[in-house]
Write a protein that holds these residues in place. Structure first.
Motif, mmCIF file in Angstrom:
data_model
loop_
_atom_site.group_PDB
_atom_site.id
_atom_site.type_symbol
_atom_site.label_atom_id
_atom_site.label_comp_id
_atom_site.label_asym_id
_atom_site.label_seq_id
_atom_site.Cartn_x
_atom_site.Cartn_y
_atom_site.Cartn_z
ATOM 1 N N ASN A 61 -42.595 0.863 -6.997
ATOM 2 C CA ASN A 61 -43.613 1.368 -7.914
ATOM 3 C C ASN A 61 -44.928 0.623 -7.689
ATOM 4 O O ASN A 61 -44.928 -0.565 -7.368
ATOM 5 N N PRO A 62 -46.074 1.290 -7.876
ATOM 6 C CA PRO A 62 -47.363 0.676 -7.533
ATOM 7 C C PRO A 62 -47.840 -0.409 -8.493
ATOM 8 O O PRO A 62 -48.760 -1.156 -8.161
ATOM 9 N N THR A 63 -47.239 -0.537 -9.661
ATOM 10 C CA THR A 63 -47.705 -1.509 -10.652
ATOM 11 C C THR A 63 -47.102 -2.886 -10.419
ATOM 12 O O THR A 63 -45.877 -3.028 -10.376
ATOM 13 N N PHE A 64 -47.965 -3.892 -10.271
ATOM 14 C CA PHE A 64 -47.524 -5.273 -10.097
ATOM 15 C C PHE A 64 -48.079 -6.121 -11.241
ATOM 16 O O PHE A 64 -49.286 -6.128 -11.486
ATOM 17 N N GLY A 65 -47.206 -6.833 -11.937
ATOM 18 C CA GLY A 65 -47.652 -7.840 -12.878
ATOM 19 C C GLY A 65 -47.937 -9.123 -12.121
ATOM 20 O O GLY A 65 -47.130 -9.534 -11.277
ATOM 21 N N VAL A 66 -49.070 -9.754 -12.389
ATOM 22 C CA VAL A 66 -49.480 -10.937 -11.631
ATOM 23 C C VAL A 66 -49.842 -12.062 -12.591
ATOM 24 O O VAL A 66 -50.457 -11.826 -13.635
ATOM 25 N N ALA A 67 -49.461 -13.284 -12.247
ATOM 26 C CA ALA A 67 -49.872 -14.470 -13.002
ATOM 27 C C ALA A 67 -50.171 -15.586 -12.018
ATOM 28 O O ALA A 67 -49.419 -15.791 -11.053
ATOM 29 N N MET A 68 -51.259 -16.321 -12.255
ATOM 30 C CA MET A 68 -51.708 -17.334 -11.296
ATOM 31 C C MET A 68 -52.319 -18.525 -12.024
ATOM 32 O O MET A 68 -53.054 -18.368 -12.993
ATOM 33 N N GLU A 69 -51.994 -19.727 -11.572
ATOM 34 C CA GLU A 69 -52.656 -20.948 -12.018
ATOM 35 C C GLU A 69 -52.594 -21.966 -10.890
ATOM 36 O O GLU A 69 -51.535 -22.145 -10.272
ATOM 37 N N SER A 70 -53.696 -22.636 -10.608
ATOM 38 C CA SER A 70 -53.724 -23.632 -9.542
ATOM 39 C C SER A 70 -53.141 -24.944 -10.056
ATOM 40 O O SER A 70 -53.716 -25.601 -10.927
ATOM 41 N N VAL A 71 -51.978 -25.316 -9.520
ATOM 42 C CA VAL A 71 -51.285 -26.539 -9.932
ATOM 43 C C VAL A 71 -50.723 -27.239 -8.694
ATOM 44 O O VAL A 71 -50.694 -26.686 -7.594
ATOM 45 N N ASP A 88 -43.117 -20.413 -16.496
ATOM 46 C CA ASP A 88 -44.367 -19.972 -17.124
ATOM 47 C C ASP A 88 -44.987 -18.789 -16.390
ATOM 48 O O ASP A 88 -45.427 -17.811 -17.011
ATOM 49 N N ARG A 89 -45.048 -18.862 -15.057
ATOM 50 C CA ARG A 89 -45.680 -17.781 -14.299
ATOM 51 C C ARG A 89 -44.851 -16.495 -14.382
ATOM 52 O O ARG A 89 -45.415 -15.402 -14.474
ATOM 53 N N ILE A 90 -43.517 -16.620 -14.317
ATOM 54 C CA ILE A 90 -42.661 -15.432 -14.419
ATOM 55 C C ILE A 90 -42.874 -14.748 -15.764
ATOM 56 O O ILE A 90 -43.003 -13.514 -15.853
ATOM 57 N N ARG A 91 -42.924 -15.544 -16.827
ATOM 58 C CA ARG A 91 -43.135 -14.980 -18.167
ATOM 59 C C ARG A 91 -44.488 -14.267 -18.240
ATOM 60 O O ARG A 91 -44.594 -13.143 -18.744
ATOM 61 N N GLU A 92 -45.536 -14.909 -17.728
ATOM 62 C CA GLU A 92 -46.872 -14.325 -17.777
ATOM 63 C C GLU A 92 -46.968 -13.045 -16.940
ATOM 64 O O GLU A 92 -47.585 -12.059 -17.352
ATOM 65 N N ALA A 93 -46.349 -13.057 -15.750
ATOM 66 C CA ALA A 93 -46.385 -11.873 -14.891
ATOM 67 C C ALA A 93 -45.569 -10.733 -15.493
ATOM 68 O O ALA A 93 -45.947 -9.556 -15.390
ATOM 69 N N TYR A 94 -44.460 -11.075 -16.120
ATOM 70 C CA TYR A 94 -43.620 -10.075 -16.788
ATOM 71 C C TYR A 94 -44.388 -9.415 -17.926
ATOM 72 O O TYR A 94 -44.359 -8.192 -18.092
ATOM 73 N N GLU A 95 -45.111 -10.207 -18.714
ATOM 74 C CA GLU A 95 -45.914 -9.667 -19.805
ATOM 75 C C GLU A 95 -47.057 -8.812 -19.259
ATOM 76 O O GLU A 95 -47.401 -7.772 -19.835
#
Length: 466
Positions: free
Chosen positions: A209-219, A265-272
């Motif tokens: 499917n074309p929709t991607f949830g993305v979450a990013m933070e520089s750590v 944290d990133r998985i949760r944010e991308a899922y949301e």
């Protein structure tokens, strides 16, 4: 004249409309998959005993059984070449039909020349008797690097490419060797290998499917920096060298507990983010499989407890509440139905970095194939992560012809045919103290030499194919 021009306009408009209707009905995704796992492994139980760790802590606690290891002649480029060649041969792909080869890796063998170019050249030479010289001369080739999510980034890019060019095909390769310092806390999560995916319109395996949830933070949870050493400490230093020498090693700088938290944290944010775009309510309930990046086999099921708690309004603030969620009947049922089969290959291989999420997919589908399960039309969810840090959550639908693709894999039979090595051999291999390969009669791609004499080619890597 005017009538002719108008007729031509109407004809062109009609053709555009027909193409648009066809494009609207098209699906895009993974058409075929091949993989490569090194032929050597170390039993995790032996590593545990030698390191003073209770074997059950690694085997039952983390799901680790075996650790795949490269022989002397293997690296991320040979892994990638093996997977690419198998993809071409197993699915009868004409190399000239491939418009791009994008490689996700964090085990690059050069800081400028892409590892994908080495792999491409090896496969070109292997295919030369059948297809002629430089069969990939018009193919776009490059590397993408973002720790363990680089392969998913390559997939994301190639999907966009194929959607814009539905008559063309792309190949995504994820290839890595996870190597940690001896006696470090990451040592038992080593592994390696590669997965190659053919991306096309109307795929036979998985429609993405074309929709991607993305979450990013520089750590700085896990990274591989350039490090400095005083020239006086190097026996090979010369007067013409700078006082500080930059060194690079595949062994990372990492904080395991912090990295686990960043992953969560990133998985949760991308899922949301995925939910906010799709409007889906509890999307995981619709997914037949949850396909995770797996630095160790049980990592996905450990990490997902937070999302499960949020989706079901369960208390999760304290350690005791988290344990209660993990041991709840509903969560255990979710693991058994949606996660367990995707873990099995990881238990046998270890951490494949960029390739691990794709190997989890192969593992789940191989189990279903072996058990005769019908999966056509089922939706699956992908939860990927790369340190540094970034997550992408997306979904796909298993195509009706998926068994035609899975029939080529024989994953668990292949893994059962590998060679076990001793702990002493493992340490020598890790420290590069072996003079000869463990398997001198290997068949496939191998590193032949590294240039040491020619001043304009110092460090160039030469490979052969047996």
């Amino acid at each position: 004249m005017l009538l002719t021009a108008k007729s031509q306009q109407l004809k062109a408009s009609s053709q555009i409309a027909i193409f648009a209707r066809k494009l609207y009905k098209m699906t895009f995704g993974i058409d075929a998959v091949s993989y490569y796992a090194p032929s050597l492994y170390l039993e995790i139980s032996e590593l545990a005993v030698r390191r003073g760790i209770e074997p059950a802590k690694l085997e039952k606690g983390l799901g680790l059984q075996k650790m795949a290891l490269p022989d002397l002649y293997e690296d991320s480029a040979t892994f990638a070449a093996e997977a690419l060649l198998r993809l071409v041969r197993d699915y009868s792909i004409h190399p000239k039909d491939i418009s791009r080869i994008y490689l996700g890796t964090e085990s690059a063998i050069d800081a400028a020349k892409p590892t994908a170019s080495y792999a491409m050249e090896m496969v070109e030479k292997a295919l030369e008797p059948e297809f002629g010289k430089r069969v990939f001369r018009n193919c776009d080739v490059t590397d993408l690097t973002f720790a363990c999510i680089g392969g998913v980034d390559a997939l994301h890019s190639c999907l966009d490419f194929v959607r814009a060019n539905p008559d063309k095909k792309a190949v995504v390769i994820a290839s890595d060797y996870a190597k940690y310092a001896l006696e470090s806390s990451g040592e038992y999560t080593q592994g390696g290998g590669a997965v190659a995916l053919l991306i096309s319109a109307n795929p036979r395996l998985v429609e993405i499917n074309p929709t991607f949830g993305v979450a990013m933070e520089s750590v700085f949870d896990f990274f591989k920096p350039r490090r400095q050493e005083d020239k006086k400490n190097l026996s090979t230093a010369t007067d013409k060298m700078p006082e500080k020498i930059e060194l690079f090693t595949d062994e990372p700088v990492f904080d395991g507990q912090y990295s686990n938290q960043c992953y969560q944290d990133r998985i949760r944010e991308a899922y949301e983010h995925y939910k906010s775009q799709t409007g889906a309510v509890k999307p995981y309930e619709q997914w037949r499989f949850l396909i995770f990046h797996l630095p160790y086999a049980f990592h996905g099921k450990r990490i997902f407890t937070e999302i499960y708690s949020l989706e079901n309004s369960l208390p999760y603030a304290t350690a005791e509440e988290q344990k209660a969620v993990a041991k709840s009947e509903g969560y255990i049922e979710l693991i058994n139905q949606k996660i367990e089969s995707s873990q099995r290959a990881s238990s046998e291989i270890g951490n494949m970095y960029t390739a691990s999420v794709f190997m989890a997919l192969i593992s789940a589908l191989q189990v279903s194939y072996d058990e005769g399960e019908e999966l056509g039309g089922e939706e699956i969810g992908f939860l990927s992560y790369g340190s540094g840090s970034k997550s992408k959550v997306f979904s796909g639908k298993i195509a009706e012809k998926w068994k035609d693709v899975a029939s080529k894999w024989n994953l668990f039979e292949t893994l059962a045919g590998r060679k076990a090595i001793s702990f002493e051999t493992y340490e020598k291999l890790h420290l590069k103290q072996l003079k000869e390969p463990i398997n001198p009669n290997y068949k496939g791609f191998g590193l032949l030499a590294i240039e040491k004499e020619n001043p304009v080619k110092i460090g160039a890597r030469y490979y052969d194919f047996k």
